[in-house]
Design an enzyme around this catalytic site. Structure first.
Site, mmCIF file in Angstrom:
data_model
loop_
_atom_site.group_PDB
_atom_site.id
_atom_site.type_symbol
_atom_site.label_atom_id
_atom_site.label_comp_id
_atom_site.label_asym_id
_atom_site.label_seq_id
_atom_site.Cartn_x
_atom_site.Cartn_y
_atom_site.Cartn_z
ATOM 1 N N ASP A 103 0.828 -1.197 0.000
ATOM 2 C CA ASP A 103 0.000 0.000 0.000
ATOM 3 C C ASP A 103 0.869 1.257 0.000
ATOM 4 O O ASP A 103 2.024 1.230 0.436
ATOM 5 C CB ASP A 103 -0.906 0.023 1.234
ATOM 6 C CG ASP A 103 -1.880 -1.144 1.258
ATOM 7 O OD1 ASP A 103 -2.119 -1.735 0.184
ATOM 8 O OD2 ASP A 103 -2.379 -1.470 2.350
ATOM 9 N N LYS A 104 0.295 2.345 -0.437
ATOM 10 C CA LYS A 104 1.040 3.607 -0.534
ATOM 11 C C LYS A 104 1.669 3.996 0.796
ATOM 12 O O LYS A 104 2.803 4.487 0.840
ATOM 13 C CB LYS A 104 0.108 4.723 -1.029
ATOM 14 C CG LYS A 104 0.804 6.054 -1.237
ATOM 15 C CD LYS A 104 -0.168 7.088 -1.791
ATOM 16 C CE LYS A 104 0.524 8.446 -1.948
ATOM 17 N NZ LYS A 104 -0.405 9.475 -2.495
#
Length: 239
Positions: A103-104
């Site tokens: 995930d970012k």
């Protein structure tokens, strides 16, 4: 054996059309002699290629360990966001990709390569490759949570069922005063936001997440977030 124009294009010396032009102009030497036919087949393991007075060595596959920082997306390209490939320095290949996604806002180990067969082996659920994460969690993680994770939890939305496989949850520290737990979780799947959704399923929230290992590959503690390096021969053999 490989075509000379493909050799140079693979090594990032230009597009296929650009390197054909260079070759026809006599700017490429093979074993010391100019070769002007782009379709000429050469032995990439034995023959020497020089372009503009630079020796161009061929690498069919490249492998990099990246300590992914938060704020960067696990993609090959994006019009708005910075991608993990922009952090890979020194690569000659233009066909690299991240093996799996973080995930970012997640940090940690990310393998960057162009070896599709290896990526498939690492990501396929039937190969049962461990992926280990360290997390700080809002809430006190309990032995009951460990049991639920080992049995698998439903991370589906309301009214739907999406059962995870076995997960090994280790409680590193649980601070009842702050209401914060530190854990290590090992899973063999890679579903969308899986770690976060697993903790949400037991009434807790992930505050910080870092992947520490994937199979035999362990994040190098000397790599700061945003730094990368090539895999060692030993790491590659183990993978």
């Amino acid at each position: 054996m490989i075509r000379l124009d493909k050799y140079l294009a693979d090594m990032g010396e230009g597009t296929r059309q650009e390197v054909k032009k260079y070759i026809r102009q006599g700017k490429v030497l093979v074993d010391g002699s100019p070769v002007k036919r782009p379709e000429t087949k050469i032995d990439e393991a034995k023959q020497q290629v020089v372009f503009l007075q630079r020796q161009i060595d061929y690498a069919e596959y490249e492998y990099y360990m990246l300590n992914k920082p938060a704020g960067v997306i696990s993609a090959t390209e994006d019009a708005r966001e910075k991608t993990v490939l922009e952090l890979v320095a020194g690569s000659r290949r233009k066909d690299l990709f991240p093996v799996g996604r973080l995930d970012k806002d997640t940090e940690g180990l990310l393998l960057i390569t162009n070896d599709g067969a290896l990526a498939h082996r690492l990501l396929s659920p039937r190969h049962h490759v461990d992926k280990c994460y360290y997390a700080k969690v809002q809430g006190i993680v309990t032995k009951e949570d460990k049991k639920r994770f080992s049995d698998g939890v439903n991370i589906g939305t309301e009214g739907s069922k999406e059962q995870t496989a076995y997960g090994r949850l280790e409680i590193i520290r649980a601070d009842s005063g702050l209401g914060i737990s530190e854990i290590r979780l090992t899973i063999q799947e890679g579903r969308y936001h899986q770690v976060k959704r697993m903790f949400e399923a037991v009434g807790k929230k992930v505050l910080y997440l870092r992947r520490e290992s994937m199979g035999s590959l362990v994040l190098d503690k000397d790599l700061k977030p945003g730094e990368c390096r090539r895999l060692t021969d030993e790491e590659l053999r183990n993978l």
